[in-house]
Design a protein around this motif. Structure first.
Motif, PDB file in Angstrom:
ATOM      1  N   ARG A 257      35.671  27.833  27.473  1.00 17.97           N
ATOM      2  CA  ARG A 257      34.285  28.296  27.563  1.00 17.97           C
ATOM      3  C   ARG A 257      34.204  29.819  27.625  1.00 17.97           C
ATOM      4  NH1 ARG A 257      31.441  25.117  32.318  1.00 17.97           N
ATOM      5  NH2 ARG A 257      29.590  26.121  31.410  1.00 17.97           N
ATOM      6  N   SER A 258      35.278  30.456  28.095  1.00 15.85           N
ATOM      7  CA  SER A 258      35.286  31.914  28.185  1.00 15.85           C
ATOM      8  C   SER A 258      35.309  32.578  26.812  1.00 15.85           C
ATOM      9  CB  SER A 258      36.493  32.396  29.001  1.00 15.85           C
ATOM     10  OG  SER A 258      37.695  32.050  28.333  1.00 15.85           O
ATOM     11  N   CYS A 259      35.709  31.820  25.784  1.00 12.97           N
ATOM     12  CA  CYS A 259      35.744  32.380  24.428  1.00 12.97           C
ATOM     13  C   CYS A 259      34.547  31.924  23.614  1.00 12.97           C
ATOM     14  CB  CYS A 259      37.044  32.007  23.719  1.00 12.97           C
ATOM     15  SG  CYS A 259      37.139  30.271  23.228  1.00 12.97           S
ATOM     16  N   GLY A 260      33.632  31.216  24.234  1.00 13.72           N
ATOM     17  CA  GLY A 260      32.413  30.792  23.553  1.00 13.72           C
ATOM     18  C   GLY A 260      32.465  29.399  22.962  1.00 13.72           C
ATOM     19  N   ILE A 261      33.551  28.661  23.178  1.00 16.70           N
ATOM     20  CA  ILE A 261      33.684  27.312  22.627  1.00 16.70           C
ATOM     21  C   ILE A 261      33.730  26.296  23.769  1.00 16.70           C
ATOM     22  CG2 ILE A 261      35.032  25.783  21.136  1.00 16.70           C
ATOM     23  CD1 ILE A 261      33.900  28.254  19.695  1.00 16.70           C
TER      24      ILE A 261
ATOM     25  N   ALA B  33      26.212  22.067  28.108  1.00 13.07           N
ATOM     26  CA  ALA B  33      25.861  21.716  26.728  1.00 13.07           C
ATOM     27  C   ALA B  33      24.509  21.004  26.680  1.00 13.07           C
ATOM     28  CB  ALA B  33      26.950  20.839  26.121  1.00 13.07           C
ATOM     29  N   ARG B  34      24.270  20.136  27.642  1.00 19.94           N
ATOM     30  CA  ARG B  34      22.990  19.416  27.701  1.00 19.94           C
ATOM     31  C   ARG B  34      21.822  20.386  27.857  1.00 19.94           C
ATOM     32  NH1 ARG B  34      22.350  15.032  32.404  1.00 19.94           N
ATOM     33  NH2 ARG B  34      22.466  16.928  33.686  1.00 19.94           N
ATOM     34  N   GLN B  35      21.997  21.373  28.714  1.00 20.09           N
ATOM     35  CA  GLN B  35      20.939  22.361  28.935  1.00 20.09           C
ATOM     36  C   GLN B  35      20.762  23.267  27.724  1.00 20.09           C
ATOM     37  OE1 GLN B  35      22.420  24.194  32.530  1.00 20.09           O
ATOM     38  NE2 GLN B  35      21.405  22.721  33.875  1.00 20.09           N
ATOM     39  N   SER B  36      21.873  23.652  27.103  1.00 19.17           N
ATOM     40  CA  SER B  36      21.802  24.558  25.947  1.00 19.17           C
ATOM     41  C   SER B  36      21.042  23.931  24.789  1.00 19.17           C
ATOM     42  CB  SER B  36      23.215  24.940  25.489  1.00 19.17           C
ATOM     43  OG  SER B  36      23.898  25.646  26.502  1.00 19.17           O
ATOM     44  N   PHE B  37      21.195  22.625  24.606  1.00 20.94           N
ATOM     45  CA  PHE B  37      20.532  21.931  23.505  1.00 20.94           C
ATOM     46  C   PHE B  37      19.225  21.264  23.936  1.00 20.94           C
ATOM     47  CE2 PHE B  37      24.639  22.581  21.689  1.00 20.94           C
ATOM     48  CZ  PHE B  37      24.489  22.495  20.313  1.00 20.94           C
TER      49      PHE B  37
ATOM     50  N   GLU C  82      41.606  13.250  13.378  1.00 26.52           N
ATOM     51  CA  GLU C  82      40.999  14.423  12.729  1.00 26.52           C
ATOM     52  C   GLU C  82      40.585  15.434  13.793  1.00 26.52           C
ATOM     53  OE1 GLU C  82      37.277  15.721   9.799  1.00 26.52           O
ATOM     54  OE2 GLU C  82      37.563  13.602  10.334  1.00 26.52           O
ATOM     55  N   VAL C  83      41.144  16.627  13.710  1.00 29.50           N
ATOM     56  CA  VAL C  83      40.828  17.668  14.689  1.00 29.50           C
ATOM     57  C   VAL C  83      39.460  18.261  14.354  1.00 29.50           C
ATOM     58  CG1 VAL C  83      41.533  19.862  15.694  1.00 29.50           C
ATOM     59  CG2 VAL C  83      43.275  18.171  15.048  1.00 29.50           C
ATOM     60  N   ILE C  84      38.535  18.134  15.292  1.00 29.69           N
ATOM     61  CA  ILE C  84      37.166  18.619  15.111  1.00 29.69           C
ATOM     62  C   ILE C  84      37.024  20.044  15.631  1.00 29.69           C
ATOM     63  CG2 ILE C  84      34.737  18.201  15.690  1.00 29.69           C
ATOM     64  CD1 ILE C  84      36.023  16.076  13.862  1.00 29.69           C
ATOM     65  N   ALA C  85      37.648  20.321  16.759  1.00 25.65           N
ATOM     66  CA  ALA C  85      37.594  21.655  17.369  1.00 25.65           C
ATOM     67  C   ALA C  85      38.861  21.863  18.184  1.00 25.65           C
ATOM     68  CB  ALA C  85      36.357  21.798  18.257  1.00 25.65           C
ATOM     69  N   ALA C  86      39.336  23.098  18.220  1.00 27.46           N
ATOM     70  CA  ALA C  86      40.574  23.385  18.959  1.00 27.46           C
ATOM     71  C   ALA C  86      40.589  24.834  19.422  1.00 27.46           C
ATOM     72  CB  ALA C  86      41.798  23.108  18.083  1.00 27.46           C
ATOM     73  N   VAL C  87      41.199  25.048  20.582  1.00 30.29           N
ATOM     74  CA  VAL C  87      41.361  26.385  21.154  1.00 30.29           C
ATOM     75  C   VAL C  87      42.755  26.469  21.763  1.00 30.29           C
ATOM     76  CG1 VAL C  87      40.601  27.962  22.972  1.00 30.29           C
ATOM     77  CG2 VAL C  87      38.906  26.750  21.608  1.00 30.29           C
ATOM     78  N   CYS C  88      43.411  27.599  21.555  1.00 33.15           N
ATOM     79  CA  CYS C  88      44.790  27.789  22.024  1.00 33.15           C
ATOM     80  C   CYS C  88      44.816  28.783  23.175  1.00 33.15           C
ATOM     81  CB  CYS C  88      45.639  28.300  20.859  1.00 33.15           C
ATOM     82  SG  CYS C  88      47.350  28.686  21.283  1.00 33.15           S
TER      83      CYS C  88
ATOM     84  N   ILE D 284      31.191  19.642  23.143  1.00 31.99           N
ATOM     85  CA  ILE D 284      31.275  19.119  21.776  1.00 31.99           C
ATOM     86  C   ILE D 284      31.666  17.645  21.811  1.00 31.99           C
ATOM     87  CG2 ILE D 284      32.565  19.260  19.592  1.00 31.99           C
ATOM     88  CD1 ILE D 284      32.855  22.290  20.160  1.00 31.99           C
ATOM     89  N   PHE D 285      32.675  17.339  22.615  1.00 35.64           N
ATOM     90  CA  PHE D 285      33.137  15.955  22.743  1.00 35.64           C
ATOM     91  C   PHE D 285      32.003  15.040  23.190  1.00 35.64           C
ATOM     92  CE2 PHE D 285      34.483  12.773  25.890  1.00 35.64           C
ATOM     93  CZ  PHE D 285      35.202  11.914  25.075  1.00 35.64           C
ATOM     94  N   ALA D 286      31.291  15.421  24.252  1.00 36.29           N
ATOM     95  CA  ALA D 286      30.242  14.566  24.815  1.00 36.29           C
ATOM     96  C   ALA D 286      29.102  14.356  23.825  1.00 36.29           C
ATOM     97  CB  ALA D 286      29.719  15.177  26.117  1.00 36.29           C
ATOM     98  N   LEU D 287      28.649  15.417  23.189  1.00 36.11           N
ATOM     99  CA  LEU D 287      27.528  15.290  22.256  1.00 36.11           C
ATOM    100  C   LEU D 287      27.891  14.421  21.062  1.00 36.11           C
ATOM    101  CD1 LEU D 287      25.942  18.875  22.254  1.00 36.11           C
ATOM    102  CD2 LEU D 287      25.522  16.941  23.773  1.00 36.11           C
TER     103      LEU D 287
END
Length: 352
Positions: free
Chosen positions: A300-304, A23-27, A232-238, A309-312
């Protein structure tokens, strides 16, 4: 330079750090990633910018935190294995000018999450479908309950009231061979008689630790990883588990049920909720883990990138709206398989 500090975690600590680096590199951002562990675990901590060894006991931990925060401009700490201790000492830690993430915002919610029977009752009180749970404290009580379940043909399972990694979990199946637990232990099936015999030989009546007895649901299991901020749920993946494969989803009844659970529990940070379907496909809550799961980075395999997100967010580098957008934009369904790998250590690392 700001620092984010990942203290001793469980199995996913290395994967989380690598996801945050991505994430650090991407941004194209600049911040320091610190990782620490009580043991010599270079395969985990060496991927961070700064690797530290934590004190083994509780008494030295607060002074250790104070020195690391002061020397490295730490602005946020992610607790790992010692979440309850960190929560108990939240006031002193946050007085250092850092934000602390333990998975929850109070000790009571940690206690409820750690106790599978209390958790089930708490979810029932809020009207959520949860697997019915009975606490068992004695062999005699276990024998009576199993007799009732077997009489009505209900397949049950048992595990410690407090525990992780599925340690101590067994399906009590009267239809399997008495040798099933020995011939195929990974199947986690044993006859009720064999289990009772083993328990009776270990103790006169009082069990060494409280156990929870519940119906065994044979449907699909799902594991929902989330970034949550004060409920509050900010992001979630199942992740829908099917044998060795896991299908990555971002919708469905179980997905929404897990998010509601996290909200009620006032979760905070990288957390995980597990559900299981009954024979009719209806999902029931199994448990909530106020910590990152072992598979949190499969997303991360699904693009999320949940860890990113948590760290940023904790570093104050993105606002809530951006984080929510990152949790959905670019999502693509995926099927993953977990494989084992090895990490080579240098001669110096292996000698530490």
């Amino acid at each position: 330079m700001k620092s984010i500090w990942f203290m001793e975690g469980l199995s996913s600590q290395r994967d989380i750090i690598m996801a945050v680096i991505d994430a650090r590199q991407s941004f194209d951002l600049s911040f320091r990633i610190i990782a620490s562990h009580r043991g010599s675990r270079p395969e985990i901590t060496s991927v961070a910018d700064l690797s530290l060894v934590e004190p083994k006991g509780d008494t030295e931990r607060l002074e250790f935190i104070k020195s690391v925060v002061a020397e490295n401009n730490v602005v946020t700490i992610q607790a790992g294995r010692n979440c309850r201790w960190m929560e108990e000492n939240r006031r002193e830690i946050e007085a250092l000018g850092v934000s602390l993430t333990t998975g929850a915002t109070c000790l009571d919610m940690h206690s409820i999450a750690d106790d599978k029977v209390r958790y089930a009752h708490y979810m029932e009180q809020h009207g959520l479908p949860v697997v019915p749970s009975i606490q068992i404290d004695t062999v005699d009580e276990l024998e009576k309950q199993l007799a009732l379940k077997v009489a009505v043909g209900e397949l049950t399972c048992i595990k410690p009231v407090v525990g992780i990694y599925g340690i101590g979990f067994w399906i009590l199946d009267p239809s399997v061979s008495p040798m099933a637990a020995f011939n195929n232990p990974d199947n986690r099936r044993v006859t009720p008689k064999m289990y009772l015999t083993a328990m009776s030989q270990q103790t006169n009546d009082i069990l060494p630790e409280p156990m929870v007895l519940m119906p065994y649901l044979a449907g699909r299991e799902r594991s929902v990883d989330m970034v949550v901020e004060n409920g509050e749920v900010i992001a979630a993946v199942c992740r829908r588990k099917e044998g060795a494969l896991q299908s990555i989803e971002q919708s469905g009844v179980a997905f929404e049920l897990a998010k509601t659970c996290a909200q009620i529990m006032q979760a905070d940070g990288l957390v995980n909720v597990q559900t299981r379907d009954d024979a009719n496909g209806k999902p029931y809550l199994l448990e909530i883990n106020m910590r990152p799961s072992g598979g949190v980075c499969y997303s991360r395999s699904c693009g999320i990138n949940l860890s990113g997100i948590f760290a940023l967010r904790k570093l104050g580098l993105i606002d809530k709206e951006t984080a929510i957008k990152m949790g959905t934009d670019g999502f693509k369904p995926a099927v993953v398989r977990s494989v084992s790998s090895v990490i080579a250590l240098t001669e110096q690392q292996s000698a530490e």
